[in-house]
Design a protein around this motif. Sequence first.
Motif, PDB file in Angstrom:
ATOM      1  N   VAL A   1       0.860  -1.181   0.000  1.00  0.00           N
ATOM      2  CA  VAL A   1       0.000   0.000   0.000  1.00  0.00           C
ATOM      3  C   VAL A   1       0.896   1.230   0.000  1.00  0.00           C
ATOM      4  CG1 VAL A   1      -1.752   1.262   1.299  1.00  0.00           C
ATOM      5  CG2 VAL A   1      -1.807  -1.219   1.237  1.00  0.00           C
ATOM      6  N   ASN A   2       0.516   2.235  -0.785  1.00  0.00           N
ATOM      7  CA  ASN A   2       1.301   3.456  -0.876  1.00  0.00           C
ATOM      8  C   ASN A   2       0.373   4.653  -1.101  1.00  0.00           C
ATOM      9  OD1 ASN A   2       3.733   4.902  -0.933  1.00  0.00           O
ATOM     10  ND2 ASN A   2       3.770   4.881  -3.155  1.00  0.00           N
ATOM     11  N   PHE A   3       0.736   5.796  -0.529  1.00  0.00           N
ATOM     12  CA  PHE A   3      -0.012   7.031  -0.725  1.00  0.00           C
ATOM     13  C   PHE A   3       0.570   7.772  -1.921  1.00  0.00           C
ATOM     14  CE2 PHE A   3      -0.865  11.556   0.138  1.00  0.00           C
ATOM     15  CZ  PHE A   3      -2.246  11.498   0.216  1.00  0.00           C
ATOM     16  N   VAL A   4      -0.293   8.229  -2.838  1.00  0.00           N
ATOM     17  CA  VAL A   4       0.136   8.986  -4.020  1.00  0.00           C
ATOM     18  C   VAL A   4      -0.261  10.442  -3.786  1.00  0.00           C
ATOM     19  CG1 VAL A   4      -0.097   9.239  -6.511  1.00  0.00           C
ATOM     20  CG2 VAL A   4      -0.188   6.960  -5.487  1.00  0.00           C
ATOM     21  N   PRO A   5       0.697  11.297  -3.363  1.00  0.00           N
ATOM     22  CA  PRO A   5       0.355  12.679  -3.011  1.00  0.00           C
ATOM     23  C   PRO A   5      -0.227  13.482  -4.170  1.00  0.00           C
ATOM     24  CG  PRO A   5       2.725  12.270  -2.695  1.00  0.00           C
ATOM     25  CD  PRO A   5       2.106  11.002  -3.173  1.00  0.00           C
ATOM     26  N   GLU A   6       0.205  13.204  -5.395  1.00  0.00           N
ATOM     27  CA  GLU A   6      -0.313  13.945  -6.550  1.00  0.00           C
ATOM     28  C   GLU A   6      -1.817  13.726  -6.728  1.00  0.00           C
ATOM     29  OE1 GLU A   6       3.862  13.123  -6.801  1.00  0.00           O
ATOM     30  OE2 GLU A   6       2.250  11.690  -6.889  1.00  0.00           O
ATOM     31  N   GLU A   7      -2.294  12.553  -6.326  1.00  0.00           N
ATOM     32  CA  GLU A   7      -3.721  12.243  -6.448  1.00  0.00           C
ATOM     33  C   GLU A   7      -4.458  12.360  -5.122  1.00  0.00           C
ATOM     34  OE1 GLU A   7      -4.574   8.711  -8.670  1.00  0.00           O
ATOM     35  OE2 GLU A   7      -2.729   8.921  -9.835  1.00  0.00           O
TER      36      GLU A   7
ATOM     37  N   CYS B   1      -3.433   0.253  -3.423  1.00  0.00           N
ATOM     38  CA  CYS B   1      -2.899  -1.059  -3.099  1.00  0.00           C
ATOM     39  C   CYS B   1      -2.329  -1.613  -4.407  1.00  0.00           C
ATOM     40  CB  CYS B   1      -4.015  -1.958  -2.565  1.00  0.00           C
ATOM     41  SG  CYS B   1      -3.440  -3.594  -2.108  1.00  0.00           S
ATOM     42  N   TYR B   2      -1.098  -2.074  -4.375  1.00  0.00           N
ATOM     43  CA  TYR B   2      -0.430  -2.586  -5.565  1.00  0.00           C
ATOM     44  C   TYR B   2      -0.218  -4.091  -5.416  1.00  0.00           C
ATOM     45  CZ  TYR B   2       0.636   2.299  -6.476  1.00  0.00           C
ATOM     46  OH  TYR B   2       0.526   3.646  -6.706  1.00  0.00           O
ATOM     47  N   ALA B   3      -0.459  -4.816  -6.510  1.00  0.00           N
ATOM     48  CA  ALA B   3      -0.267  -6.262  -6.524  1.00  0.00           C
ATOM     49  C   ALA B   3       0.607  -6.623  -7.717  1.00  0.00           C
ATOM     50  CB  ALA B   3      -1.609  -6.976  -6.628  1.00  0.00           C
ATOM     51  N   PRO B   4       1.798  -7.187  -7.466  1.00  0.00           N
ATOM     52  CA  PRO B   4       2.641  -7.613  -8.585  1.00  0.00           C
ATOM     53  C   PRO B   4       1.963  -8.746  -9.363  1.00  0.00           C
ATOM     54  CG  PRO B   4       3.876  -7.586  -6.523  1.00  0.00           C
ATOM     55  CD  PRO B   4       2.440  -7.387  -6.185  1.00  0.00           C
ATOM     56  N   MET B   5       1.955  -8.623 -10.682  1.00  0.00           N
ATOM     57  CA  MET B   5       1.377  -9.639 -11.560  1.00  0.00           C
ATOM     58  C   MET B   5       2.474 -10.106 -12.524  1.00  0.00           C
ATOM     59  SD  MET B   5      -1.655  -9.383 -10.331  1.00  0.00           S
ATOM     60  CE  MET B   5      -2.830 -10.179 -11.373  1.00  0.00           C
TER      61      MET B   5
ATOM     62  N   ARG C   1      -2.737  -1.788  -9.993  1.00  0.00           N
ATOM     63  CA  ARG C   1      -2.957  -0.689  -9.041  1.00  0.00           C
ATOM     64  C   ARG C   1      -4.436  -0.649  -8.694  1.00  0.00           C
ATOM     65  NH1 ARG C   1      -1.440   5.678  -9.823  1.00  0.00           N
ATOM     66  NH2 ARG C   1      -3.567   5.950 -10.533  1.00  0.00           N
ATOM     67  N   ILE C   2      -4.746  -0.824  -7.397  1.00  0.00           N
ATOM     68  CA  ILE C   2      -6.120  -0.895  -6.920  1.00  0.00           C
ATOM     69  C   ILE C   2      -6.369   0.296  -5.998  1.00  0.00           C
ATOM     70  CG2 ILE C   2      -7.796  -2.325  -5.682  1.00  0.00           C
ATOM     71  CD1 ILE C   2      -5.659  -4.653  -6.195  1.00  0.00           C
TER      72      ILE C   2
END
Length: 59
Positions: free
Chosen positions: A12-18, A23-27, A33-34
């Motif tokens: 999980v990561n915060f995107v300050p621009e948005e 929540c990110y899941a490697p595929m 990106r969820i």
Amino acid sequence: MRFEVNGQLFFVNFVPEEGRWYCYAPMATGVQRIPVAMDAAPFASFMFPVDEQAKEVVN
């Protein structure tokens, strides 16, 4: 924050621009990106009693 659910790795990561969390899941083909939905105010304060005798270190 990284975590695993049923053998699938997520982080999980915060995107300050948005101004929101994702929540990110490697595929196999890249990263999914969820967007994280928030039902409540992002910053709510609350109080709880702290038992100084029962301190525990958590790693």
